[in-house]
Scaffold this motif. Structure first.
Motif, PDB file in Angstrom:
ATOM      1  N   ASP A  64       0.822  -1.211   0.000  1.00 33.92           N
ATOM      2  CA  ASP A  64       0.000   0.000   0.000  1.00 33.92           C
ATOM      3  C   ASP A  64       0.856   1.261   0.000  1.00 33.92           C
ATOM      4  OD1 ASP A  64      -2.640  -1.359   2.147  1.00 33.92           O
ATOM      5  OD2 ASP A  64      -2.295  -1.514  -0.013  1.00 33.92           O
ATOM      6  N   SER A  65       2.015   1.180   0.618  1.00 34.43           N
ATOM      7  CA  SER A  65       2.876   2.354   0.752  1.00 34.43           C
ATOM      8  C   SER A  65       3.469   2.827  -0.568  1.00 34.43           C
ATOM      9  CB  SER A  65       4.001   2.065   1.751  1.00 34.43           C
ATOM     10  OG  SER A  65       4.759   0.944   1.324  1.00 34.43           O
ATOM     11  N   GLU A  91      10.728   8.924   3.131  1.00 33.07           N
ATOM     12  CA  GLU A  91      10.482   7.631   3.787  1.00 33.07           C
ATOM     13  C   GLU A  91      10.692   6.438   2.862  1.00 33.07           C
ATOM     14  OE1 GLU A  91       8.450  10.294   3.710  1.00 33.07           O
ATOM     15  OE2 GLU A  91       6.331   9.702   3.583  1.00 33.07           O
ATOM     16  N   ASP A  92      10.958   6.690   1.572  1.00 30.34           N
ATOM     17  CA  ASP A  92      11.319   5.603   0.662  1.00 30.34           C
ATOM     18  C   ASP A  92      12.806   5.271   0.757  1.00 30.34           C
ATOM     19  OD1 ASP A  92       9.113   7.106  -1.721  1.00 30.34           O
ATOM     20  OD2 ASP A  92       8.724   5.298  -0.529  1.00 30.34           O
TER      21      ASP A  92
END
Length: 125
Positions: A64-65, A91-92
């Motif tokens: 989902d992210s 955040e990746d």
């Protein structure tokens, strides 16, 4: 045995794009059918699933992210799987790993038999 080598990682600003590649050799080059997956591990965190694609490309699974931002694809003639990453976020940031399994496309890292060494992706804010 299957050998997997990732490439394409690097430093990019938030909102930018990168394309990761994973070249498979060894048993993969003898028409052994594999699902290919991408996982990632950020510092201090557990490894997490990102995307997977079966051999025929008709079953694709995303976390989902990353859904809507990342696209997984493969070129079986080149024994290569790709991960196009758009709209990257800080955040990746993680080490991205390619993995292979003879099973159907799955999020479970325990189902994957072969792993690459990883490629670093860093997204600056």
């Amino acid at each position: 045995q299957v050998q997997l080598v990732e490439s394409g990682g690097g430093l990019v600003q938030a909102g930018g794009s990168l394309r990761l590649s994973c070249a498979a050799s060894g048993r993969a080059s003898s028409n052994y059918i594999y699902t290919m997956g991408w996982f990632r591990q950020a510092p201090g965190k557990e490894r997490e699933f990102a995307a997977a694609i079966n051999w025929g490309g008709d079953r694709i699974v995303y976390a989902d992210s990353v859904k809507g931002r990342f696209t997984i694809s493969r070129n079986n003639a080149k024994n290569t799987v790709y991960l196009q990453m758009n709209s990257l976020k800080p955040e990746d940031t993680a080490v991205y790993y390619c993995a292979a399994t003879p099973r159907i496309a799955t999020r479970l890292d325990g189902a994957y038999d072969y792993w690459g060494q990883g490629t670093q992706v860093t997204v600056s804010s």
